[in-house]
Design a protein around this motif. Structure first.
Motif, PDB file in Angstrom:
ATOM      1  N   ALA A 187      58.069  33.258  45.058  1.00  0.00           N
ATOM      2  CA  ALA A 187      58.865  32.144  45.101  1.00  0.00           C
ATOM      3  C   ALA A 187      60.234  31.683  44.161  1.00  0.00           C
ATOM      4  CB  ALA A 187      57.901  30.581  45.900  1.00  0.00           C
ATOM      5  N   LEU A 188      59.429  32.592  42.978  1.00  0.00           N
ATOM      6  CA  LEU A 188      59.759  31.985  41.235  1.00  0.00           C
ATOM      7  C   LEU A 188      61.306  33.146  41.354  1.00  0.00           C
ATOM      8  CD1 LEU A 188      57.075  32.302  38.815  1.00  0.00           C
ATOM      9  CD2 LEU A 188      58.757  30.078  39.194  1.00  0.00           C
ATOM     10  N   HIS A 189      61.565  34.480  42.845  1.00  0.00           N
ATOM     11  CA  HIS A 189      62.243  34.820  41.959  1.00  0.00           C
ATOM     12  C   HIS A 189      63.620  35.024  42.560  1.00  0.00           C
ATOM     13  CE1 HIS A 189      64.407  38.920  43.534  1.00  0.00           C
ATOM     14  NE2 HIS A 189      64.529  39.154  41.487  1.00  0.00           N
ATOM     15  N   GLN A 190      63.296  34.490  43.908  1.00  0.00           N
ATOM     16  CA  GLN A 190      63.865  33.853  45.003  1.00  0.00           C
ATOM     17  C   GLN A 190      64.932  32.261  44.210  1.00  0.00           C
ATOM     18  OE1 GLN A 190      62.278  32.263  49.055  1.00  0.00           O
ATOM     19  NE2 GLN A 190      64.587  31.583  49.436  1.00  0.00           N
ATOM     20  N   ALA A 191      63.786  31.364  43.950  1.00  0.00           N
ATOM     21  CA  ALA A 191      64.542  30.181  43.603  1.00  0.00           C
ATOM     22  C   ALA A 191      65.435  29.959  41.727  1.00  0.00           C
ATOM     23  CB  ALA A 191      63.911  29.355  43.338  1.00  0.00           C
ATOM     24  N   LEU A 192      64.901  31.490  41.334  1.00  0.00           N
ATOM     25  CA  LEU A 192      65.790  32.090  40.148  1.00  0.00           C
ATOM     26  C   LEU A 192      67.261  31.924  40.211  1.00  0.00           C
ATOM     27  CD1 LEU A 192      66.062  32.084  36.885  1.00  0.00           C
ATOM     28  CD2 LEU A 192      64.665  34.008  37.299  1.00  0.00           C
ATOM     29  N   GLY A 193      67.590  33.134  42.176  1.00  0.00           N
ATOM     30  CA  GLY A 193      68.523  33.403  42.136  1.00  0.00           C
ATOM     31  C   GLY A 193      70.201  32.569  42.897  1.00  0.00           C
ATOM     32  N   GLU A 194      69.373  30.585  42.764  1.00  0.00           N
ATOM     33  CA  GLU A 194      69.922  29.730  42.769  1.00  0.00           C
ATOM     34  C   GLU A 194      70.725  29.431  41.864  1.00  0.00           C
ATOM     35  OE1 GLU A 194      70.959  28.981  45.985  1.00  0.00           O
ATOM     36  OE2 GLU A 194      69.567  31.038  47.014  1.00  0.00           O
ATOM     37  N   THR A 195      70.267  30.384  40.653  1.00  0.00           N
ATOM     38  CA  THR A 195      71.474  28.980  39.281  1.00  0.00           C
ATOM     39  C   THR A 195      72.334  29.337  38.984  1.00  0.00           C
ATOM     40  OG1 THR A 195      69.999  31.155  38.223  1.00  0.00           O
ATOM     41  CG2 THR A 195      68.663  28.540  37.971  1.00  0.00           C
ATOM     42  N   ASP A 196      73.184  28.560  38.367  1.00  0.00           N
ATOM     43  CA  ASP A 196      74.460  29.155  37.997  1.00  0.00           C
ATOM     44  C   ASP A 196      74.945  28.247  37.255  1.00  0.00           C
ATOM     45  OD1 ASP A 196      75.899  26.608  39.034  1.00  0.00           O
ATOM     46  OD2 ASP A 196      75.461  27.467  40.901  1.00  0.00           O
TER      47      ASP A 196
END
Length: 154
Positions: free
Chosen positions: A135-144
């Motif tokens: 879940a952390l990995h998935q969420a981290l991919g959504e930052t910009d």
């Protein structure tokens, strides 16, 4: 009662409002603000309490420190709420996204680290931590550059 965890994508410009919501007398204000101002970016059905163990293990054993971004904002939130809150940024993404890929972790090793950290055996702890890492990995991919991910567990 198990704690839930949320992963909310929020415009960086709204961080001041996030602190205000955390400091509000209404205990639901933080969750309500995140629901209204942000977008959920990861599903996590496990117990959010696992993050209080997982984050120090990631920092100490894997050199993945996800708790130091936006320190001033987090200090203000921590002072106002009992909920574990941390913020994932594009800098975190640049540093840790590849390292945080779930394939880089072993459930058995995570279970051993959990037991060492808590001095307690817990069935399924390694799998629970692996799910949380996903879940952390998935969420981290959504930052910009303009958006952060606000993770709450509690």
């Amino acid at each position: 009662m198990a704690a839930n965890a949320t992963f909310t994508r929020l415009n960086r410009a709204n961080l001041g409002d996030l602190v205000a919501a955390a400091q509000d007398d209404d205990p639901r204000a933080l969750a309500n603000f995140l629901a209204e101002a942000g977008t959920s970016v990861a599903e996590y059905d496990g117990d959010g309490e696992i993050f209080s163990v997982l984050l120090p293990i990631l920092a100490d054993d894997y050199d993945i420190d996800l708790e130091t971004s936006e320190n001033a904002t987090l200090a203000d939130i921590a002072e106002a709420t009992d909920t574990l809150v941390f913020i994932l940024t594009q800098d975190d993404q640049d540093r840790y996204l590849e390292q945080l890929a779930p394939d880089n972790f072993d459930a058995k090793e995570l279970a051993e680290l959990y037991e060492d950290f808590t001095e307690d055996e817990a069935d399924g702890a390694g799998e629970a931590m692996l799910t949380a890492i996903g879940a952390l990995h998935q969420a981290l991919g959504e930052t910009d550059a303009e958006h952060v991910i606000v993770v709450t567990a509690g």
